[in-house]
Scaffold this active site. Structure first.
Site, PDB file in Angstrom:
ATOM      1  N   LYS A 257       0.820  -1.213   0.000  1.00  0.00           N
ATOM      2  CA  LYS A 257       0.000   0.000   0.000  1.00  0.00           C
ATOM      3  C   LYS A 257       0.858   1.270   0.000  1.00  0.00           C
ATOM      4  CE  LYS A 257      -3.652   2.095   2.866  1.00  0.00           C
ATOM      5  NZ  LYS A 257      -4.303   2.026   4.188  1.00  0.00           N
ATOM      6  N   LEU A 258       2.143   1.104   0.304  1.00  0.00           N
ATOM      7  CA  LEU A 258       3.051   2.242   0.477  1.00  0.00           C
ATOM      8  C   LEU A 258       2.514   3.189   1.551  1.00  0.00           C
ATOM      9  CD1 LEU A 258       4.199   2.968  -3.199  1.00  0.00           C
ATOM     10  CD2 LEU A 258       5.363   1.633  -1.450  1.00  0.00           C
TER      11      LEU A 258
ATOM     12  N   THR B  31       5.038 -12.728  14.857  1.00  0.00           N
ATOM     13  CA  THR B  31       6.044 -12.173  15.759  1.00  0.00           C
ATOM     14  C   THR B  31       6.047 -12.900  17.103  1.00  0.00           C
ATOM     15  OG1 THR B  31       6.464 -10.217  17.145  1.00  0.00           O
ATOM     16  CG2 THR B  31       4.271 -10.401  16.242  1.00  0.00           C
ATOM     17  N   ASP B  32       7.199 -12.876  17.755  1.00  0.00           N
ATOM     18  CA  ASP B  32       7.276 -13.473  19.104  1.00  0.00           C
ATOM     19  C   ASP B  32       6.441 -12.677  20.111  1.00  0.00           C
ATOM     20  OD1 ASP B  32       8.871 -11.184  19.304  1.00  0.00           O
ATOM     21  OD2 ASP B  32      10.616 -12.202  20.153  1.00  0.00           O
ATOM     22  N   GLU B  33       6.025 -11.451  19.723  1.00  0.00           N
ATOM     23  CA  GLU B  33       5.277 -10.619  20.668  1.00  0.00           C
ATOM     24  C   GLU B  33       3.904 -11.203  21.001  1.00  0.00           C
ATOM     25  OE1 GLU B  33       5.680  -6.365  20.196  1.00  0.00           O
ATOM     26  OE2 GLU B  33       7.540  -6.609  19.086  1.00  0.00           O
TER      27      GLU B  33
ATOM     28  N   TYR C 254      -0.773  -3.809  19.009  1.00  0.00           N
ATOM     29  CA  TYR C 254      -0.033  -4.429  17.903  1.00  0.00           C
ATOM     30  C   TYR C 254       0.016  -5.943  18.079  1.00  0.00           C
ATOM     31  CZ  TYR C 254       4.055  -6.326  15.473  1.00  0.00           C
ATOM     32  OH  TYR C 254       4.892  -7.123  14.720  1.00  0.00           O
TER      33      TYR C 254
ATOM     34  N   LYS D 112      -1.700  -9.038  15.824  1.00  0.00           N
ATOM     35  CA  LYS D 112      -0.918 -10.105  15.179  1.00  0.00           C
ATOM     36  C   LYS D 112      -1.381 -11.472  15.680  1.00  0.00           C
ATOM     37  CE  LYS D 112       2.176  -9.736  12.725  1.00  0.00           C
ATOM     38  NZ  LYS D 112       2.226  -9.656  11.231  1.00  0.00           N
TER      39      LYS D 112
ATOM     40  N   ARG E  41       7.275   3.143  27.918  1.00  0.00           N
ATOM     41  CA  ARG E  41       6.144   2.758  27.056  1.00  0.00           C
ATOM     42  C   ARG E  41       5.062   2.141  27.951  1.00  0.00           C
ATOM     43  NH1 ARG E  41       7.809  -1.440  22.496  1.00  0.00           N
ATOM     44  NH2 ARG E  41       8.215   0.403  21.221  1.00  0.00           N
TER      45      ARG E  41
HETATM   46  P1  NAD Z   1       7.442  -2.353   8.135  1.00  0.00           P
HETATM   47  O1  NAD Z   1       6.557  -1.483   8.946  1.00  0.00           O
HETATM   48  O2  NAD Z   1       8.856  -1.933   7.874  1.00  0.00           O
HETATM   49  O3  NAD Z   1       6.776  -2.617   6.701  1.00  0.00           O
HETATM   50  C1  NAD Z   1       5.422  -2.890   6.543  1.00  0.00           C
HETATM   51  C2  NAD Z   1       5.083  -2.827   5.057  1.00  0.00           C
HETATM   52  O4  NAD Z   1       3.701  -3.179   4.896  1.00  0.00           O
HETATM   53  C3  NAD Z   1       5.255  -1.429   4.440  1.00  0.00           C
HETATM   54  O5  NAD Z   1       5.865  -1.517   3.183  1.00  0.00           O
HETATM   55  C4  NAD Z   1       3.818  -0.917   4.295  1.00  0.00           C
HETATM   56  O6  NAD Z   1       3.648  -0.014   3.232  1.00  0.00           O
HETATM   57  C5  NAD Z   1       3.077  -2.220   4.053  1.00  0.00           C
HETATM   58  N1  NAD Z   1       1.658  -2.133   4.436  1.00  0.00           N
HETATM   59  C6  NAD Z   1       1.136  -1.659   5.598  1.00  0.00           C
HETATM   60  N2  NAD Z   1      -0.207  -1.713   5.571  1.00  0.00           N
HETATM   61  C7  NAD Z   1      -0.532  -2.258   4.365  1.00  0.00           C
HETATM   62  C8  NAD Z   1      -1.785  -2.585   3.765  1.00  0.00           C
HETATM   63  N3  NAD Z   1      -2.952  -2.350   4.367  1.00  0.00           N
HETATM   64  N4  NAD Z   1      -1.757  -3.144   2.524  1.00  0.00           N
HETATM   65  C9  NAD Z   1      -0.582  -3.374   1.889  1.00  0.00           C
HETATM   66  N5  NAD Z   1       0.615  -3.074   2.412  1.00  0.00           N
HETATM   67  C10 NAD Z   1       0.643  -2.525   3.650  1.00  0.00           C
HETATM   68  O7  NAD Z   1       7.394  -3.773   8.844  1.00  0.00           O
HETATM   69  P2  NAD Z   1       8.537  -4.880   9.034  1.00  0.00           P
HETATM   70  O8  NAD Z   1       9.349  -4.541  10.219  1.00  0.00           O
HETATM   71  O9  NAD Z   1       9.191  -5.118   7.721  1.00  0.00           O
HETATM   72  O10 NAD Z   1       7.638  -6.137   9.422  1.00  0.00           O
HETATM   73  C11 NAD Z   1       7.115  -6.996   8.413  1.00  0.00           C
HETATM   74  C12 NAD Z   1       6.313  -8.098   9.077  1.00  0.00           C
HETATM   75  O11 NAD Z   1       7.136  -8.834   9.980  1.00  0.00           O
HETATM   76  C13 NAD Z   1       5.144  -7.593   9.909  1.00  0.00           C
HETATM   77  O12 NAD Z   1       4.059  -8.458   9.710  1.00  0.00           O
HETATM   78  C14 NAD Z   1       5.636  -7.669  11.350  1.00  0.00           C
HETATM   79  O13 NAD Z   1       4.583  -7.910  12.236  1.00  0.00           O
HETATM   80  C15 NAD Z   1       6.563  -8.881  11.264  1.00  0.00           C
HETATM   81  N6  NAD Z   1       7.690  -8.908  12.220  1.00  0.00           N
HETATM   82  C16 NAD Z   1       8.538  -7.849  12.328  1.00  0.00           C
HETATM   83  C17 NAD Z   1       9.628  -7.923  13.197  1.00  0.00           C
HETATM   84  C18 NAD Z   1      10.617  -6.788  13.315  1.00  0.00           C
HETATM   85  O14 NAD Z   1      11.519  -6.846  14.149  1.00  0.00           O
HETATM   86  N7  NAD Z   1      10.540  -5.744  12.499  1.00  0.00           N
HETATM   87  C19 NAD Z   1       9.838  -9.070  13.956  1.00  0.00           C
HETATM   88  C20 NAD Z   1       8.939 -10.142  13.819  1.00  0.00           C
HETATM   89  C21 NAD Z   1       7.881 -10.050  12.939  1.00  0.00           C
HETATM   90  P1  TYD Z   2      11.127  -1.375  18.994  1.00  0.00           P
HETATM   91  O1  TYD Z   2      12.257  -1.241  18.028  1.00  0.00           O
HETATM   92  O2  TYD Z   2       9.985  -0.450  18.895  1.00  0.00           O
HETATM   93  O3  TYD Z   2      10.649  -2.913  18.898  1.00  0.00           O
HETATM   94  P2  TYD Z   2       9.595  -3.728  19.833  1.00  0.00           P
HETATM   95  O4  TYD Z   2       8.929  -2.806  20.764  1.00  0.00           O
HETATM   96  O5  TYD Z   2       8.644  -4.289  18.831  1.00  0.00           O
HETATM   97  O6  TYD Z   2      10.421  -4.766  20.520  1.00  0.00           O
HETATM   98  O7  TYD Z   2      11.708  -1.263  20.464  1.00  0.00           O
HETATM   99  C1  TYD Z   2      12.706  -2.134  20.940  1.00  0.00           C
HETATM  100  C2  TYD Z   2      12.943  -1.817  22.389  1.00  0.00           C
HETATM  101  O8  TYD Z   2      13.513  -0.511  22.498  1.00  0.00           O
HETATM  102  C3  TYD Z   2      11.671  -1.783  23.223  1.00  0.00           C
HETATM  103  O9  TYD Z   2      11.952  -2.322  24.511  1.00  0.00           O
HETATM  104  C4  TYD Z   2      11.342  -0.299  23.347  1.00  0.00           C
HETATM  105  C5  TYD Z   2      12.712   0.358  23.315  1.00  0.00           C
HETATM  106  N1  TYD Z   2      12.776   1.707  22.708  1.00  0.00           N
HETATM  107  C6  TYD Z   2      13.381   2.762  23.403  1.00  0.00           C
HETATM  108  O10 TYD Z   2      13.865   2.593  24.528  1.00  0.00           O
HETATM  109  N2  TYD Z   2      13.420   3.988  22.805  1.00  0.00           N
HETATM  110  C7  TYD Z   2      12.901   4.229  21.581  1.00  0.00           C
HETATM  111  O11 TYD Z   2      12.944   5.398  21.097  1.00  0.00           O
HETATM  112  C8  TYD Z   2      12.304   3.137  20.877  1.00  0.00           C
HETATM  113  C9  TYD Z   2      11.700   3.350  19.513  1.00  0.00           C
HETATM  114  C10 TYD Z   2      12.264   1.889  21.474  1.00  0.00           C
END
Ligand code: NAD
Ligand code: TYD
Length: 339
Positions: free
Chosen positions: A34-35, A125-127, A153, A157, A276
């Protein structure tokens, strides 16, 4: 084989697309994204002209657009990365998380049912397991750990995961789910801990650490996550959940200090800010199942991965400076001012 990758203009999805086109140049990858604020078309620039790549701008909740794409492409595999992914934003405004993360998943799976696929893979996600206490380092999340979510969030998920398993049980949809720990690496959006701290350090701005910085996350280099998903869609057992993680637990404060040290910036930039709401204390994955069944192991150790990542942000200033110069400024003001 044709694979639809949703959310491929984001952090992990784009890394996955690069991995797949590199490893299987004969497979067709169709990215549906969707960007949103988190999606960036410039990230996909290196593959835009690849003969086996197609980009389609669409919302995974848009039934008509999704079904039309399935009609055109007849994919064998769908890998769903598309999601609203930032916990802090979900605390501020949960609605869009429920819409995209749950109803979007439903729409994709309905299309899979109608057109037929070999595999639908849900990137989770592990969350979804909630958190672990800091004083029990012997405890880890396994695939049978009960779902126990903390944030809007993670609740969204987890809801999607339950729906995916329900579509398997009820309709026989061939699904798999992966639940990965925190990723880091290139193209990580600068609202998340590691890229935010790197960007702020490079701009000599305060480094906002929530609470006392003692929360623990289990960090995995993004390429290792992509390789695990690649294995699961090819060899994973249908109907199964696979945890992905590399036993790399770090306290937030130690990561921020390491970034300061690597960039030669003073720790006096560190600013402790209000915690948070509902902040999870510790995440820690037990990856024994994916190791045992699929032979997956992480390849990049944190000490190497973090240096590579910091170097990437130094080498790609234009990518993240463009992002933080736009609507991100308003987000940052709202999230951090007076915190
Ligand atoms: P991100 O936020 O960087 O990217 C999300 C992408 O999804 C973006 O390109 C956005 O444009 C697109 N998007 C959002 N809503 C949309 C919609 N309605 N239709 C189409 N596209 C849409 O996320 P990420 O960090 O790359 O995470 C990707 C996936 O992995 C997610 O499902 C997240 O829950 C999961 N995940 C992330 C992490 C992490 O550490 N980042 C860890 C475990 C799982
Ligand atoms: P984040 O990268 O948002 O990932 P998640 O909450 O999904 O694990 O945050 C990682 C950890 O860092 C989390 O414990 C929250 C903390 N955090 C800060 O302390 N300061 C910040 O500005 C952000 C974005 C996260």
């Amino acid at each position: 084989m044709t694979i639809i990758v949703t959310g491929g203009a984001g952090f992990i999805g784009s890394n996955f697309i690069f991995h797949m086109l590199d490893k299987y140049p004969d497979d067709r990858i169709v990215c549906l994204d969707k960007l949103t604020y988190a999606g960036n078309l410039s990230t996909l620039e290196p593959v835009m002209d690849h003969q086996n790549f197609r980009f389609v701008k669409a919302d995974i909740c848009d039934r008509e657009a999704v079904f039309k794409l399935f009609e055109e492409e007849k994919p064998q595999v769908v890998v769903n990365f598309a999601a609203e992914s930032h916990v802090d934003r979900s605390i501020d405004d949960p609605g869009i998380f429920l819409r995209t993360n749950i109803l979007g998943t439903q729409t994709l799976m309905d299309a899979c049912r109608k057109y037929g696929i070999v595999r639908y893979h849900q990137v989770s996600t592990d969350e979804v397991y909630g958190d672990l206490p800091l004083d029990r380092p012997d405890l880890f999340f396994t695939e049978t750990t009960p779902i126990h979510t903390s944030s809007p969030y993670s609740a969204s998920k987890a809801s999607a995961d339950l729906l995916v398993l329900a579509y398997h049980r009820t309709y026989g949809l061939p699904v798999t789910i992966s639940r990965c720990s925190n990723n880091y690496g290139p193209y990580h959006f600068p609202e998340k801990l590691i890229p935010l701290m790197i960007a702020n350090c490079l701009n000599d701005k305060p480094l906002p650490v929530y609470g006392e910085g003692l929360n623990v996350r289990d960090w995995l280099y993004v390429e290792d996550h992509c390789k695990a998903i690649d294995l699961i869609i090819r060899k994973g057992r249908v109907g199964e959940v696979y945890n992905i993680g590399g036993h790399n637990e770090m306290r937030n404060i130690d990561i921020v200090k390491l970034i300061c040290k690597t960039l030669g910036k003073p720790e006096s930039l560190i600013t402790y800010v209000a915690d948070r709401k509902g902040h999870d204390m510790r995440y820690a994955i037990d990856p024994a199942k994916i190791d045992r069944e699929l032979g997956w192991k992480p390849e990049t150790m944190f000490n190497d991965g973090i240096v590579k990542t910091i170097q990437w942000y130094l080498d790609h200033r234009a990518w993240w400076e463009e992002i933080i110069s736009g609507e991100y400024q308003q987000y940052y003001e709202n999230m951090y001012r007076g915190r």
